[in-house]
Structures are given as structure tokens and as C-alpha cells.
Scaffold this active site. Structure first.
Site, PDB file in Angstrom:
ATOM      1  CB  CYS A  74      -0.866  -0.026   1.258  1.00  0.00           C
ATOM      2  SG  CYS A  74      -1.803   1.486   1.527  1.00  0.00           S
ATOM      3  CB  CYS A 184      -3.465   4.062  -5.136  1.00  0.00           C
ATOM      4  SG  CYS A 184      -4.734   3.188  -4.185  1.00  0.00           S
TER       5      CYS A 184
HETATM    6  N1  DGL Z   1      -4.190   0.732  -1.586  1.00  0.00           N
HETATM    7  C1  DGL Z   1      -3.780   1.897  -0.919  1.00  0.00           C
HETATM    8  C2  DGL Z   1      -2.565   2.561  -1.581  1.00  0.00           C
HETATM    9  O1  DGL Z   1      -1.807   1.927  -2.287  1.00  0.00           O
HETATM   10  C3  DGL Z   1      -4.793   2.948  -0.568  1.00  0.00           C
HETATM   11  C4  DGL Z   1      -6.254   2.709  -0.544  1.00  0.00           C
HETATM   12  C5  DGL Z   1      -6.913   3.397   0.639  1.00  0.00           C
HETATM   13  O2  DGL Z   1      -7.140   4.621   0.596  1.00  0.00           O
HETATM   14  O3  DGL Z   1      -7.153   2.701   1.615  1.00  0.00           O
HETATM   15  O4  DGL Z   1      -2.312   3.721  -1.358  1.00  0.00           O
END
Ligand code: DGL
Length: 267
Positions: A74, A184
Site C-alpha cells: 500500500c 495506489c
Molecule cells: N491501496 C492503498 C494505496 O496503495 C490505498 C487505498 C486506501 O485509501 O485505503 O495507497
């Protein structure tokens, strides 16, 4: 040799793509995945808040599993919390996920790189600092996109997916960027739509391959010290925070992937 699992963490389904890519190339490694859907979206949370959420989730998980590597799959969590996590859990190797700005900057001909990420990611000086000496970064926050992928992706038709992607490509095209970084992990579910919509003038970059390679590098260090030596396909575990009703998409996903599902809050 080391047969302990590798733990991947994200706020929902985003990091699952990273986890699947890793398993595809390393079928003998056991993997655990934590989908922290209770605290989704991470992108709307503050740095300290996110760090303390992650510390307490990892502490809880460590009572049940003993990961040899933790992959923060993430961007938001990595940019906010990777250093404090490394300090707090000093005996564990961490791999973070950050927007692939460097490869995009190297490929950019006009030195204008677009970055699409959550509000938290885009607001962090990290992105600008990374490339400020060699290109101009144009960063846009797309909180609705992670929400769309988390809640709607499997139900949405192609038109709905194309429309939401087009909206962002139009913004970057108008700005004249020639490379765009998907910053993301959730957005990678829409990679094909992004590539189609961005072609031919904007090239899309992501960090998927880089993360798999980085974990493999750590496993292979010191004569494969952290590599597993089992000769069967291990059972992978998916931990979910909060409560998920019977028949939810997560149960289907686990079945499809062959992951065993465990509700973290029930441990
Ligand atoms: N998947 C997360 C990222 O790579 C973010 C998603 C969220 O806002 O929870 O930043």
C-alpha cells in the site's frame, strides 16, 4: 532455509494483486494477506493515526503468525508509516510500496510526470522530493478511485470502468504529462483501462514487478537463507479486520484464490 510465511498488508483488495503476482513466481512460499477493511480508506487518515493502526494490527497478528518478511502493499501506508514500523518491529524485514516515479521520470521525454494516488499519498512531500531534481511532478488525488475498486470493481461494467479512468486521463493529458504513475495499489485493477485510455501519448507505470523482485532479492540473500524448502503448494491465509457477512465477496475471492479466510477480530 526458512519456511515461515510472508505477510502482505493493505486496506483492502489493492495489495492482493501484489500478493498474487508474488505467489505466481514463488509458488513454494507461504503467504498471509491482511485486508484491513475496517480502516479503509487509508488515504483519508493522518500519518500518526495510520501508524498506530498498523502497529496494533501487526502486534495482534504476530501472536498468531511469525512472518519472515512484511510487505506493506500500500503506497499510503508505506509513505506514512514504513519508517516507524521498521523502528517498532526491528527484528522483521519490511518491504514498502512507493509510486514508481523513478522509472517514469527516466522514461519521460518532456520531463513531466503525472502521479495518481490517495489524498494522503499525494499530499506527502515524498513524491516531489523523489524527482524534483530531474522532472516536474503533477500529482492528483483520486480518493473515489480506491473506493470504486474496493466496492464496485467486480460489479461494474466496462463503460463504468472506462468512464472513471477517462476522467483522470483527461486531467493529465491537459497538463501535458507523457508518463503517469499509478500510485495506489487499488488502481492496478484498472491497469488495462488506464493503458487503453492513455495510449498513445501517455505511458503508464506501476510498482508490481518491482515489489515481487524486491521480496525475491531478500529471500535469495546469503545463499537463499530466507527461501522456503517445502516441495508442495502451501495453504495461504487471508486475514480480514471488522466483520464480514456470510456470502460476501471476500469469501468468494478466498475460494477462487485457494486462501483460507480468518477474521482477525475473532482471534
Ligand atoms: N491501496 C492503498 C494505496 O496503495 C490505498 C487505498 C486506501 O485509501 O485505503 O495507497
Amino acid at each position: 532455509m526458512d519456511n515461515r510465511p510472508i505477510l502482505f498488508i493493505d486496506s483492502g483488495i489493492g495489495g492482493l494483486l501484489y500478493c498474487r503476482d508474488f505467489i505466481k513466481h514463488n509458488p513454494q512460499e507461504e503467504v498471509c494477506y491482511l485486508a484491513d477493511i475496517k480502516n479503509f480508506p487509508y488515504g483519508q487518515r493522518g500519518k500518526e493515526e495510520l501508524t498506530s493502526i498498523l502497529i496494533s494490527l501487526i502486534e495482534k497478528l504476530l501472536k498468531t503468525i511469525d512472518p519472515k518478511i512484511i510487505v506493506i502493499a500500500c503506497n499510503t501506508a508505506t509513505i506514512s508509516s514504513l519508517e516507524p514500523l521498521r523502528n517498532h518491529f526491528s527484528g522483521i524485514s519490511f518491504v514498502g510500496t512507493v509510486p514508481a516515479i523513478k522509472p517514469a521520470a527516466n522514461a519521460s521525454k518532456n520531463r513531466k510526470v503525472g502521479v495518481l494516488g490517495t489524498t494522503r499519498t499525494v499530499e506527502d512531500p515524498y513524491n516531489q522530493n523523489l524527482a524534483k531534481d530531474y522532472c516536474e511532478i503533477y500529482a492528483v488525488a483520486a480518493p473515489e478511485l480506491a473506493e470504486f475498486v474496493e466496492q464496485r470493481f467486480e460489479k461494474a461494467d466496462e463503460k463504468e470502468k472506462n468512464d472513471i479512468v477517462k476522467k483522470y486521463i483527461d486531467i493529465f493529458r491537459k497538463e501535458g504529462v507523457d508518463t503517469l504513475v499509478l500510485g495506489c495499489t487499488h488502481y492496478l485493477y484498472l491497469l488495462e483501462e488506464f493503458r487503453n485510455e492513455a495510449s498513445p501519448d501517455i505511458q503508464i507505470f506501476d510498482s508490481l514487478d518491482g515489489i515481487t523482485k524486491r521480496v525475491e532479492f531478500l529471500l535469495n540473500e546469503n545463499d537463499d537463507k530466507l527461501r522456503s524448502d517445502i516441495d508442495f503448494e502451501p495453504v495461504h491465509w487471508l486475514f480480514l479486520t471488522g466483520s464480514e457477512p456470510q456470502g460476501s465477496a471476500w469469501q468468494e475471492r478466498c475460494q477462487e484464490l485457494g486462501f483460507a479466510l480468518c477474521m482477525l477480530d475473532s482471534l
